[in-house]
Design a protein around this motif. Structure first.
Motif, PDB file in Angstrom:
ATOM      1  N   GLY A  51       4.303  17.213  62.682  1.00  0.00           N
ATOM      2  CA  GLY A  51       4.272  15.902  63.444  1.00  0.00           C
ATOM      3  C   GLY A  51       3.045  15.565  64.301  1.00  0.00           C
ATOM      4  N   ARG A  52       2.032  16.434  64.338  1.00  0.00           N
ATOM      5  CA  ARG A  52       0.777  16.069  64.966  1.00  0.00           C
ATOM      6  C   ARG A  52      -0.283  16.692  64.243  1.00  0.00           C
ATOM      7  NH1 ARG A  52       1.638  13.236  70.115  1.00  0.00           N
ATOM      8  NH2 ARG A  52      -0.512  13.716  70.706  1.00  0.00           N
ATOM      9  N   VAL A  53      -1.510  16.235  64.073  1.00  0.00           N
ATOM     10  CA  VAL A  53      -2.754  17.102  63.586  1.00  0.00           C
ATOM     11  C   VAL A  53      -3.995  16.705  64.323  1.00  0.00           C
ATOM     12  CG1 VAL A  53      -2.775  15.622  61.747  1.00  0.00           C
ATOM     13  CG2 VAL A  53      -3.665  17.802  61.571  1.00  0.00           C
ATOM     14  N   GLU A  72      -2.086   1.510  64.138  1.00  0.00           N
ATOM     15  CA  GLU A  72      -2.989   2.037  65.446  1.00  0.00           C
ATOM     16  C   GLU A  72      -2.025   3.072  66.275  1.00  0.00           C
ATOM     17  OE1 GLU A  72      -4.917  -0.071  69.304  1.00  0.00           O
ATOM     18  OE2 GLU A  72      -4.301  -1.417  67.724  1.00  0.00           O
ATOM     19  N   GLU A  73      -1.072   2.772  66.357  1.00  0.00           N
ATOM     20  CA  GLU A  73      -0.108   3.672  67.192  1.00  0.00           C
ATOM     21  C   GLU A  73       0.202   5.127  66.967  1.00  0.00           C
ATOM     22  OE1 GLU A  73       2.895   1.047  64.685  1.00  0.00           O
ATOM     23  OE2 GLU A  73       0.966   0.756  65.979  1.00  0.00           O
ATOM     24  N   ARG A  74      -0.188   5.375  65.646  1.00  0.00           N
ATOM     25  CA  ARG A  74      -0.174   6.768  65.159  1.00  0.00           C
ATOM     26  C   ARG A  74      -1.695   7.382  65.292  1.00  0.00           C
ATOM     27  NH1 ARG A  74       2.427   7.711  59.383  1.00  0.00           N
ATOM     28  NH2 ARG A  74       1.744   9.911  60.168  1.00  0.00           N
ATOM     29  N   LEU A  75      -2.584   6.796  65.962  1.00  0.00           N
ATOM     30  CA  LEU A  75      -3.980   7.297  65.863  1.00  0.00           C
ATOM     31  C   LEU A  75      -4.428   7.226  67.242  1.00  0.00           C
ATOM     32  CD1 LEU A  75      -5.817   5.307  63.195  1.00  0.00           C
ATOM     33  CD2 LEU A  75      -4.868   7.523  62.840  1.00  0.00           C
ATOM     34  N   THR A  91       6.667  12.771  67.276  1.00  0.00           N
ATOM     35  CA  THR A  91       6.388  13.975  68.144  1.00  0.00           C
ATOM     36  C   THR A  91       5.522  13.899  69.054  1.00  0.00           C
ATOM     37  OG1 THR A  91       6.670  15.159  65.855  1.00  0.00           O
ATOM     38  CG2 THR A  91       5.820  16.505  67.655  1.00  0.00           C
ATOM     39  N   LYS A  92       6.037  14.225  70.185  1.00  0.00           N
ATOM     40  CA  LYS A  92       5.269  14.044  71.715  1.00  0.00           C
ATOM     41  C   LYS A  92       4.309  15.101  71.775  1.00  0.00           C
ATOM     42  CE  LYS A  92       7.592  10.156  72.788  1.00  0.00           C
ATOM     43  NZ  LYS A  92       6.845   9.019  72.396  1.00  0.00           N
ATOM     44  N   GLN A  93       3.329  14.922  72.419  1.00  0.00           N
ATOM     45  CA  GLN A  93       2.166  16.073  72.865  1.00  0.00           C
ATOM     46  C   GLN A  93       2.865  17.178  73.838  1.00  0.00           C
ATOM     47  OE1 GLN A  93      -1.109  15.169  75.868  1.00  0.00           O
ATOM     48  NE2 GLN A  93      -2.219  15.008  73.805  1.00  0.00           N
ATOM     49  N   PRO A  94       2.923  18.191  73.829  1.00  0.00           N
ATOM     50  CA  PRO A  94       3.560  19.413  74.493  1.00  0.00           C
ATOM     51  C   PRO A  94       3.003  19.309  75.968  1.00  0.00           C
ATOM     52  CG  PRO A  94       2.041  20.474  73.016  1.00  0.00           C
ATOM     53  CD  PRO A  94       2.090  19.025  72.726  1.00  0.00           C
ATOM     54  N   GLU A 121      -5.461  19.122  75.298  1.00  0.00           N
ATOM     55  CA  GLU A 121      -4.193  18.472  75.555  1.00  0.00           C
ATOM     56  C   GLU A 121      -3.173  18.689  74.412  1.00  0.00           C
ATOM     57  OE1 GLU A 121      -6.483  14.700  78.053  1.00  0.00           O
ATOM     58  OE2 GLU A 121      -6.155  14.632  75.919  1.00  0.00           O
ATOM     59  N   GLU A 122      -3.709  18.770  73.282  1.00  0.00           N
ATOM     60  CA  GLU A 122      -2.640  19.348  72.102  1.00  0.00           C
ATOM     61  C   GLU A 122      -2.051  20.390  72.299  1.00  0.00           C
ATOM     62  OE1 GLU A 122      -1.633  17.152  69.310  1.00  0.00           O
ATOM     63  OE2 GLU A 122      -2.138  15.671  70.961  1.00  0.00           O
ATOM     64  N   LEU A 123      -2.524  21.242  73.117  1.00  0.00           N
ATOM     65  CA  LEU A 123      -2.043  22.653  73.591  1.00  0.00           C
ATOM     66  C   LEU A 123      -1.239  22.619  74.718  1.00  0.00           C
ATOM     67  CD1 LEU A 123      -5.168  24.792  72.110  1.00  0.00           C
ATOM     68  CD2 LEU A 123      -2.546  24.717  71.360  1.00  0.00           C
ATOM     69  N   GLY A 124      -1.210  21.478  75.227  1.00  0.00           N
ATOM     70  CA  GLY A 124      -0.121  21.216  76.306  1.00  0.00           C
ATOM     71  C   GLY A 124      -0.660  21.161  77.666  1.00  0.00           C
ATOM     72  N   CYS A 125      -2.068  21.181  77.956  1.00  0.00           N
ATOM     73  CA  CYS A 125      -2.639  21.277  79.226  1.00  0.00           C
ATOM     74  C   CYS A 125      -2.898  19.775  80.049  1.00  0.00           C
ATOM     75  CB  CYS A 125      -3.928  22.148  79.207  1.00  0.00           C
ATOM     76  SG  CYS A 125      -3.495  23.736  78.715  1.00  0.00           S
ATOM     77  N   GLU A 126      -2.808  19.889  81.013  1.00  0.00           N
ATOM     78  CA  GLU A 126      -3.260  18.509  81.706  1.00  0.00           C
ATOM     79  C   GLU A 126      -4.737  18.687  82.042  1.00  0.00           C
ATOM     80  OE1 GLU A 126      -1.332  18.208  85.441  1.00  0.00           O
ATOM     81  OE2 GLU A 126       0.490  18.629  84.711  1.00  0.00           O
ATOM     82  N   THR A 127      -5.590  17.706  81.766  1.00  0.00           N
ATOM     83  CA  THR A 127      -6.977  17.536  81.928  1.00  0.00           C
ATOM     84  C   THR A 127      -7.566  16.541  83.022  1.00  0.00           C
ATOM     85  OG1 THR A 127      -7.328  15.934  80.169  1.00  0.00           O
ATOM     86  CG2 THR A 127      -7.321  18.172  79.379  1.00  0.00           C
ATOM     87  N   LEU A 128      -8.819  17.327  83.342  1.00  0.00           N
ATOM     88  CA  LEU A 128      -9.643  16.336  84.380  1.00  0.00           C
ATOM     89  C   LEU A 128     -11.039  16.256  83.794  1.00  0.00           C
ATOM     90  CD1 LEU A 128     -10.430  15.084  87.172  1.00  0.00           C
ATOM     91  CD2 LEU A 128     -10.830  17.299  87.852  1.00  0.00           C
ATOM     92  N   ALA A 129     -11.438  15.042  83.284  1.00  0.00           N
ATOM     93  CA  ALA A 129     -12.564  15.016  82.724  1.00  0.00           C
ATOM     94  C   ALA A 129     -13.838  14.364  83.599  1.00  0.00           C
ATOM     95  CB  ALA A 129     -12.827  14.103  81.389  1.00  0.00           C
ATOM     96  N   ILE A 130     -14.793  15.039  83.646  1.00  0.00           N
ATOM     97  CA  ILE A 130     -15.928  14.162  84.765  1.00  0.00           C
ATOM     98  C   ILE A 130     -17.425  14.612  83.931  1.00  0.00           C
ATOM     99  CG2 ILE A 130     -17.277  14.463  87.022  1.00  0.00           C
ATOM    100  CD1 ILE A 130     -14.764  15.597  88.270  1.00  0.00           C
ATOM    101  N   TYR A 131     -17.941  13.395  83.456  1.00  0.00           N
ATOM    102  CA  TYR A 131     -19.216  13.390  82.806  1.00  0.00           C
ATOM    103  C   TYR A 131     -20.565  13.064  83.453  1.00  0.00           C
ATOM    104  CZ  TYR A 131     -15.459  13.988  79.025  1.00  0.00           C
ATOM    105  OH  TYR A 131     -14.509  14.379  78.289  1.00  0.00           O
TER     106      TYR A 131
END
Length: 241
Positions: A51-53, A72-75, A91-94, A121-131
């Motif tokens: 469902g996702r890769v 576009e909605e699949r990418l 298939t939704k992200q876990p 994120e694909e492994l189900g975690c929330e993220t905070l990105a600071i660059y």
């Protein structure tokens, strides 16, 4: 355990469809070094099976092929379109409850950080990105310390090139595991990420170090750690209620 649970794609690949169930980490596609047609065939087969890769290290040619082939909605692309999630549109992200912060020293480190971020994120975690908060302008990092703490990350990923100092500083500021990712920026003696790698390995503040540019590895390790913390946290919540 079913050791025959893989999906053959013509004569070019055997996709480990059981990996996520076996290890908690899905199989991703490394586009680098593969012919564009091979990447497309493997991605279609794996997406059909799961469902996702996740596809990493995309070339311009492969990016164009995906955009021409799928709606576009699949990418789902990373910030600079070097990492991609292809979905079946259903298939939704876990969601596990794990939390991971991703920091970079410079803008040149973002592609590697985004690879880690999308893996997490694909492994189900929330993220905070600071660059772009490297130690050359230390106030940039210090101004974000409370913001990071408020988000209560279980793990912090830090991508840094050149001299690779930022992970050590971050490890000395926070009470959660830090994963350092040396990035192949920089030039001259110790260029291509080598100085950053050695600097992180010599860190006086404890941290885990992955290989140069290994965003996927850092993301997979961080998610595994964060997801284990989330399991304990969720069990405590259930027990207390």
């Amino acid at each position: 355990m079913d050791y025959n649970s893989y999906l053959e794609v013509e004569n070019i690949a055997r996709i480990d469809t059981f990996r996520r169930h076996r290890t908690g980490i899905m199989e991703a596609i490394l586009a680098e070094g593969k012919e564009p047609e091979a990447v497309m065939r493997i991605a279609e087969a794996q997406c059909g099976a799961s469902g996702r890769v996740l596809i990493t290290r995309l070339s311009d040619e492969v990016i164009t092929r995906f955009k021409e082939t799928y709606p576009e909605e699949r990418l789902i692309f990373s910030q600079f379109q070097r990492t991609l999630v292809l979905t079946d549109g259903i298939t939704k992200q876990p969601s596990t409850g794990g939390r991971v912060a991703i920091l970079t020293a410079g803008t040149a480190d973002i592609n590697v950080a985004e690879e880690a971020k999308m893996t997490v994120e694909e492994l189900g975690c929330e993220t905070l990105a600071i660059y772009d908060i490297g130690v050359a302008g230390l106030s940039r990092l210090l101004s974000q310390v409370e913001h990071v703490k408020t988000n209560n990350p279980d793990v912090i990923i830090v991508a840094a090139g050149r001299e690779g100092t930022l992970p050590t500083v971050v490890s000395g500021l926070f009470d959660v595991p830090v994963i350092g990712v040396p990035v192949s920026t920089g030039y001259g003696a110790g260029g291509r990420g080598e100085a950053a790698l050695f600097s992180m390995l010599q860190s006086c503040s404890p941290l885990c170090v992955v290989n140069i540019d290994a965003g996927f590895v850092a993301g997979a390790l961080a998610a595994r750690m964060a997801n284990n913390v989330a399991k304990v946290r969720n069990q405590k919540i259930i027990h207390n209620t």
